[in-house]
Scaffold this active site. Structure first.
Site, PDB file in Angstrom:
ATOM      1  N   TRP A 132       0.855  -1.188   0.000  1.00 18.95           N
ATOM      2  CA  TRP A 132       0.000   0.000   0.000  1.00 18.95           C
ATOM      3  C   TRP A 132       0.896   1.245   0.000  1.00 18.95           C
ATOM      4  CZ3 TRP A 132      -2.009   2.888   4.723  1.00 18.95           C
ATOM      5  CH2 TRP A 132      -2.957   3.844   4.340  1.00 18.95           C
ATOM      6  N   ASP A 213      -1.134  -5.835   8.926  1.00 20.42           N
ATOM      7  CA  ASP A 213      -2.042  -4.733   8.609  1.00 20.42           C
ATOM      8  C   ASP A 213      -3.351  -5.328   8.084  1.00 20.42           C
ATOM      9  OD1 ASP A 213      -3.114  -2.292   8.092  1.00 20.42           O
ATOM     10  OD2 ASP A 213      -1.870  -1.854   6.337  1.00 20.42           O
ATOM     11  N   ALA A 215      -6.981  -4.484   6.838  1.00 23.32           N
ATOM     12  CA  ALA A 215      -7.877  -3.402   6.400  1.00 23.32           C
ATOM     13  C   ALA A 215      -9.098  -3.933   5.652  1.00 23.32           C
ATOM     14  CB  ALA A 215      -7.101  -2.408   5.523  1.00 23.32           C
ATOM     15  N   LYS A 248     -13.074   0.139   5.418  1.00 22.29           N
ATOM     16  CA  LYS A 248     -13.694  -0.599   4.317  1.00 22.29           C
ATOM     17  C   LYS A 248     -14.811  -1.520   4.797  1.00 22.29           C
ATOM     18  CE  LYS A 248     -10.607   1.304   1.855  1.00 22.29           C
ATOM     19  NZ  LYS A 248      -9.216   1.048   1.685  1.00 22.29           N
TER      20      LYS A 248
END
Ligand SMILES: Cc1ncc(COP(=O)(O)O)c(C=O)c1O
Length: 399
Positions: A132, A213, A215, A248
């Site tokens: 990212w 991470d 998300a 999200k």
């Protein structure tokens, strides 16, 4: 000369620039595959029904706007830990965790990065290549060194496994290895069970710290499925860092809801880490925004709202999976081979097309089809009609 007269003009963020170019494009047939958010078939990023209900509950329940302290909305931190661990591990591991609610997943990355820098300023942050776009700048802003490890082979459209293992094996004790929990952004290509096992063994043998991470829980293979590898790793390693974003999977993007979670070896260490996390918050943004965290808390702790949220999230996930299959089918029949099968096999909203920058530019200038500069496309930008036009263009650019 004045104070600001020497300020340098910085280039605009490339994705934000793409959004502007798309907006200004007068073509009635334009297609936006560049956005980083979930969109429905009308190009809208909807508010979850459960979130709307929670907003109404909050309106009635909240009777003060006074400060809440570094943990923000009461109960939110506990709910996030339970969500990450699941019922079984919650019983075993909860006491080893420190949790800091943060402004979004980005705030979690920044706070956790600051903690790493405080404990080991010479730690190397090992990031997948690609990753990212904000990972590197956030860690650099924590005064940490970043290096990359091989991750994705763009031509082969698969994990660059052999190179990845060799690069990861070079990590030293005290280094941090960043992995995406699921739905790798930008490639959609996730680690296999064997790869997670490799990471677990590396953490045990070398004392490197896994930094996960998360998300996109619920947007890949399924709500619990998406956490299975993360949970096996947590069960086996002594220490780990996790950053969680609700942008999200609850559609709470602008409310900035996330958390940094640190798993230590025991409760005493967890308490000391918690005090450091609290202090890191205090000296930066002081305390997290509570509105979005309160909404997330309702969705996590109220059984009805939880069921409603999970049902809607599952509908979003299924739509993304179906779009992947539709895009793959259209490209496979156009090209008469299986080279795009990887799109179906990958997870989440994003996949990368093996296109050169010139080809990506041709899509934009000749056909008003916008995608990120690295070939990342967001499946949510497609509708059946758009898939047909996109496929024709793929054919004229690639054949
Ligand atoms: C991999 C990854 N991590 C973290 C984030 C941070 O999200 P936010 O700060 O909006 O919660 C994103 C957002 O796109 C992401 O893709």
């Amino acid at each position: 000369m004045t104070f600001f007269s020497e300020t340098k003009q910085l280039p605009p963020d490339s994705l934000l620039q793409l959004i502007t170019e798309f907006r200004n494009d007068p073509s009635p047939d334009k297609i936006d595959l560049g956005v980083g958010v979930y969109q429905d078939e009308h190009g809208k990023t909807p508010i979850f029904e459960a979130v709307e209900l929670a907003q109404r509950r909050l309106q009635t329940d909240e009777d003060s706007k006074t400060y809440l302290g570094p943990l923000g909305w009461p109960g939110f931190a506990d709910e996030v830990r339970k969500l990450v661990l699941g019922e079984v591990l919650e019983e075993k591991l909860a006491g080893r965790f420190a949790v800091l609610p943060t402004p979004g997943g980005s705030g979690a990355l920044k706070s956790a990065g600051t903690l790493v820098q405080r404990l080991n300023p010479s730690a190397k942050i090992r990031l997948p290549d690609p990753t990212w776009a904000n990972h590197k700048p956030i860690f650099l802003s924590c005064d940490l060194e970043t290096v990359t490890y091989a991750y994705y082979d763009n031509e082969a459209t698969s994990l660059d496994r052999e190179k990845m293992y060799a690069d990861l094996a070079a990590a030293q004790s005290g280094d941090i290895i960043v992995v995406h929990g699921n739905c790798h952004n930008p490639t959609g290509e996730d680690l296999s069970a064997e790869d997670w096992k490799f990471l677990t063994d590396l953490a045990l043998e070398k004392g490197i710290v896994p930094f996960i991470d998360i998300a996109y829980q619920g947007l890949g293979q399924g709500f619990h499925e998406d956490m299975a590898h993360v949970r096996s790793l947590l069960e086996s390693v002594p220490e780990a860092i996790l950053c969680y974003s609700f942008s999200k999977n609850m559609g709470l993007y602008r409310e900035r809801v996330g958390a940094a979670l640190v798993m230590t070896e025991n409760a005493d260490m967890a308490e000391r880490v918690q005090s450091n996390l609290n202090e890191i918050a205090r000296r930066t943004y002081s305390m997290p925004p509570s509105y979005g965290a309160a909404l997330a808390w309702y969705l996590l702790s109220d059984p009805d709202l939880n069921a409603s949220w999970r049902k809607e999230l599952e509908q979003l996930r299924k739509r993304v999976v179906s779009l992947r299959a539709q895009v793959t089918d259209a490209l496979s029949s156009e090209f008469g081979d299986n080279r795009f099968q990887y799109i179906t096999a990958q997870n989440g909203m994003f996949s990368r097309l093996p296109l050169t920058p010139e080809q990506i530019n041709r899509f934009k200038t000749e056909s008003s089809i916008y995608m990120a500069g690295d070939g990342r496309v967001n499946m949510c930008g497609f509708t059946p009609a758009k898939i047909a036009r996109f496929t024709e263009n793929m054919s004229s650019v690639l054949k």
